[in-house]
Design an enzyme around this catalytic site. Structure first.
Site, PDB file in Angstrom:
ATOM      1  N   SER A 159      -9.279  -0.538  -1.727  1.00  8.31           N
ATOM      2  CA  SER A 159      -9.324  -0.126  -2.850  1.00  8.31           C
ATOM      3  C   SER A 159     -10.513  -0.560  -3.942  1.00  8.31           C
ATOM      4  O   SER A 159     -11.508  -0.403  -3.445  1.00  8.31           O
ATOM      5  CB  SER A 159      -7.925  -0.604  -3.590  1.00  8.31           C
ATOM      6  OG  SER A 159      -7.636   0.254  -4.790  1.00  8.31           O
ATOM      7  N   ASP A 254      -3.472  10.615  -3.069  1.00 11.12           N
ATOM      8  CA  ASP A 254      -4.227   9.371  -3.850  1.00 11.12           C
ATOM      9  C   ASP A 254      -5.215  10.097  -4.723  1.00 11.12           C
ATOM     10  O   ASP A 254      -6.122  10.966  -4.348  1.00 11.12           O
ATOM     11  CB  ASP A 254      -5.050   8.549  -2.824  1.00 11.12           C
ATOM     12  CG  ASP A 254      -5.504   7.488  -3.258  1.00 11.12           C
ATOM     13  OD1 ASP A 254      -5.480   6.909  -4.463  1.00 11.12           O
ATOM     14  OD2 ASP A 254      -6.013   6.225  -2.531  1.00 11.12           O
ATOM     15  N   HIS A 284      -1.587   5.881  -2.300  1.00 16.34           N
ATOM     16  CA  HIS A 284      -2.687   4.651  -2.287  1.00 16.34           C
ATOM     17  C   HIS A 284      -2.329   3.301  -1.420  1.00 16.34           C
ATOM     18  O   HIS A 284      -3.104   2.724  -0.849  1.00 16.34           O
ATOM     19  CB  HIS A 284      -3.092   4.537  -3.346  1.00 16.34           C
ATOM     20  CG  HIS A 284      -4.245   3.544  -3.792  1.00 16.34           C
ATOM     21  ND1 HIS A 284      -5.449   3.857  -3.451  1.00 16.34           N
ATOM     22  CD2 HIS A 284      -4.187   2.173  -4.154  1.00 16.34           C
ATOM     23  CE1 HIS A 284      -6.300   2.809  -3.982  1.00 16.34           C
ATOM     24  NE2 HIS A 284      -5.578   1.690  -4.086  1.00 16.34           N
TER      25      HIS A 284
END
Length: 316
Positions: A159, A254, A284
């Site tokens: 991320s 996501d 996610h």
């Protein structure tokens, strides 16, 4: 494929990003929740020889590194890992990151160094990136002490950490830093302008929202004009040549789904070998939930196998 049933049920319990954030309290709550969730939702990591923390100096302060060493007495590859958390949260000491460190150390035969970089908004861009660069320099300079091969350092992140990992490879290329042999980017955000289609098609209803990302950028960036900078949005860098080979993994449900595939394509177009896989059914945040999702175990195994292969290809 459809959203994984466990991920779907998980969405019912996720709390939205608070409208007003007391950042120390937010991080303390996040750490407590992570400890509980890791025990409930993640398989324990395999045995390793050692987990230790070191504190290193950086410009304007210090950061901690968490070092995971497998049961091996030889000099090993190193994997510098940058955690997620939207640049405002997360920690290298998070139990999910400890498990990841154990999995990669034992499974890929490497020393994993997780970087507890400083956080926004107290420390805005480029502090986080500079902290990660300092950690890379320290790793290369202390190769003998930590028992690693300075010629075989890989970088990975999830991320926001994947954003920093991608930016780090650009900074290393541009500034002639220690060679990075490979990059493993998971659920990466590499175009922070939100221009790709999945920011709209997956922008609500799957936990992380496009609105959340916009708010996080307000905390992270010192000014909105920075959003197009190559070290902020690596996908927008005019030149991606000369970067290390990459493997990129995105989640199907996501907002950031398209970032990973687009970045892999741009790397390949620039002559950088890059592969991409899409985690079907994932949101996610679901890849670490290996106790409850078979697809999360497959994700973990893929990441470990890719790292192991990267080490082999640079050792032959």
């Amino acid at each position: 494929m459809p959203l994984d049933p466990f991920a779907e049920s998980l969405l019912l319990s996720l709390e939205p990003l608070p409208e007003q954030i007391d950042f120390p309290a937010f991080r303390a709550k996040e750490a407590a929740q992570a400890a509980a969730l890791a025990q409930q939702l993640a398989q324990p990591g395999p045995p390793i020889k050692e987990r230790r923390e070191v504190t290193i100096p950086v410009d304007g302060g210090t950061v901690d590194l968490v070092i995971h060493r497998p049961i091996a007495d030889t000099r090993l590859p190193a994997h510098l890992y940058l955690h997620g958390g939207g640049w405002i949260g997360g920690s290298a000491k998070n139990p999910f990151i400890d498990i990841l460190g154990q999995e990669r150390a034992a499974g890929a035969g490497c020393v994993v160094i997780a970087v507890d970089y400083r956080k926004a908004p107290e420390h805005k861009y480029p502090t986080e990136l500079n902290d990660c660069y300092a950690a890379l320099l320290w790793t290369a300079e202390h190769a003998e002490e930590i028992g690693i091969r300075p010629d075989l350092i890989t970088v990975g992140g999830g991320s926001a950490g994947a954003n920093l990992a991608a930016a780090l490879t650009l900074k290393v290329r541009d500034e002639g830093g220690p060679r990075i042999a490979f990059q493993l980017l998971e659920v990466p955000c590499v175009d922070l302008t939100g221009s790709l289609p999945s920011h709209r098609s997956n922008g609500t209803g799957y936990g992380l929202t496009t609105a959340d990302i916009t708010r996080l950028l307000d905390y992270y960036l010192p000014s909105p004009e920075e959003i197009n900078a190559p070290y902020v949005s690596p996908l927008l860098a005019p030149d991606l040549s000369g970067l290390p080979p990459a493997h990129i993994m995105s989640a199907e449900y996501d907002p950031l789904r398209d970032d990973g595939e687009a970045y892999a394509q741009r790397l390949n177009d620039a002559g950088v070998p890059a592969t991409f896989t899409l985690g079907r059914g994932h949101i996610h945040i679901s890849p670490p939930f290996t106790k409850t999702m078979a697809s999360a175990r497959a994700w973990r195994d893929e990441a470990v196998a890719v790292l192991r292969q990267a080490h082999r290809s640079h050792s032959s």
